[in-house]
Design an enzyme around this catalytic site. Structure first.
Site, PDB file in Angstrom:
ATOM      1  N   HIS A 202     -57.274   8.357  14.796  1.00 54.97           N
ATOM      2  CA  HIS A 202     -58.105   7.154  14.656  1.00 54.97           C
ATOM      3  C   HIS A 202     -58.299   6.419  15.980  1.00 54.97           C
ATOM      4  O   HIS A 202     -58.432   5.199  16.006  1.00 54.97           O
ATOM      5  CB  HIS A 202     -57.543   6.226  13.575  1.00 54.97           C
ATOM      6  CG  HIS A 202     -57.665   6.799  12.198  1.00 54.97           C
ATOM      7  ND1 HIS A 202     -58.864   6.852  11.521  1.00 54.97           N
ATOM      8  CD2 HIS A 202     -56.734   7.377  11.376  1.00 54.97           C
ATOM      9  CE1 HIS A 202     -58.671   7.428  10.341  1.00 54.97           C
ATOM     10  NE2 HIS A 202     -57.396   7.759  10.234  1.00 54.97           N
TER      11      HIS A 202
ATOM     12  N   SER B  85     -57.102   6.759   5.162  1.00 58.49           N
ATOM     13  CA  SER B  85     -57.382   7.820   6.131  1.00 58.49           C
ATOM     14  C   SER B  85     -57.812   9.091   5.406  1.00 58.49           C
ATOM     15  O   SER B  85     -58.866   9.118   4.784  1.00 58.49           O
ATOM     16  CB  SER B  85     -56.154   8.046   7.030  1.00 58.49           C
ATOM     17  OG  SER B  85     -56.451   8.923   8.097  1.00 58.49           O
TER      18      SER B  85
END
Length: 305
Positions: A199, A91
């Protein structure tokens, strides 16, 4: 000393006091903290060393803190002569991988990560969302549990390792998905201490704003392979703004990424930054992958604790 993968951690790895010994024992690391502070317009060293857990956990703070700590540790490793064949980050860590591979400069990386953290914090504050780790189910079962939800948006978002997948979404939808997973036999369902549905498509506005922001930056060709969160394959840097927009609203396919790297011969790794989350994932993905934390490496361990 040479390693295959340089792994860079994402949000959640932060901890009060992070990087203080690194700052005090490595001149290269100290310079990273100083440059990051100048670029971010705040004292990043003070943020890392003196903030309490709640302050450091805010997305706008944790992202710049983790990025800086990881880049400082990277600088200390390079100073000690440690080399890597490829980079990957979880991430937020993908931004660190881009900086480590020379695609963005440290100064630009600081600005981009600072903006990303602010945009994601704004999105988190405007949406009643959350995340939860589901343990003990096959990925396909969790995907089906989320697909059955009717009360809002919820998605599988972090494919951490076999038997562990994080889901995210609106609070009501998240609760429904958790119940579906429990009914399907999940060993545990653990709500995470974050307020954002990261996300997922709920980040679309922030993602579009980030794309517009990074469009003005100059990017260079990578000095090593970077493996992407989006599909687990080697990065295509031809349209980085579009890639980073998709990155914010798409799942992190970490398990596939690691397996792809191993298939290419990357059987050793070092987790560079705070914590040892990715080292834990590595052991569950494959027993053939040797992963150390940066603290384990001779010559820099005293600086990186």
């Amino acid at each position: 000393m040479n390693y295959g993968f340089a792994f860079f951690p994402g949000q959640g790895a932060q901890a009060p006091g992070m990087g203080k010994d690194l700052y005090e024992n490595s001149q290269a690391a100290k310079l990273v903290f100083e440059e990051a502070s100048e670029g971010a317009g705040l004292d990043v060293a003070k943020l890392c060393f003196e903030s309490d857990k709640a302050t450091l956990s805010r997305t706008e703070n944790s992202q710049i803190a983790i990025f800086t700590h990881s880049m400082a540790a990277w600088a200390a490793l390079k100073e000690a002569g440690v080399e890597f064949k490829a980079a990957a980050g979880f991430s937020l860590g993908e931004y660190t991988a881009l900086a480590a591979a020379g695609v963005v400069s440290l100064a630009d990386g600081v600005k981009i990560v600072s903006m990303r953290g602010k945009l994601m914090q704004q999105a988190a504050d405007s949406i009643d969302g959350g995340m939860a780790a589901i343990l003990g189910l096959e990925d396909s079962v969790i995907e089906e549990a989320c697909a059955k939800v009717t009360s809002g948006v919820v998605r599988p978002v972090n494919y951490n390792c076999p038997g562990q997948l994080v889901i995210a979404g609106e609070k009501a939808a998240l609760a429904e998905a958790i119940e579906n997973c429990k009914a399907a036999g999940a060993r545990r369902a653990l709500p995470l201490a974050v307020s954002g549905a990261f996300h997922t498509p709920l980040m679309a506005k922030a993602a579009a704003e980030l794309r517009a922001y990074v469009a003005d930056f100059t990017f260079s060709a990578p000095k090593m392979d970077i493996y992407s969160n989006l599909d687990g394959k080697v990065y295509d840097c031809s349209d980085l703004p579009a890639h980073l927009e998709q990155h914010m609203i798409s799942p992190v396919r970490w398990t596939q990424l690691v397996k792809n790297g191993m298939a290419a011969g990357l059987t050793s790794a070092c987790e560079i930054g705070p914590g040892k989350t990715l080292t834990g994932f590595a052991g569950k993905i494959s027993k053939e992958l040797t992963c150390k934390t940066v603290q384990d490496i001779a010559g820099v361990e005293a600086a990186c604790h």
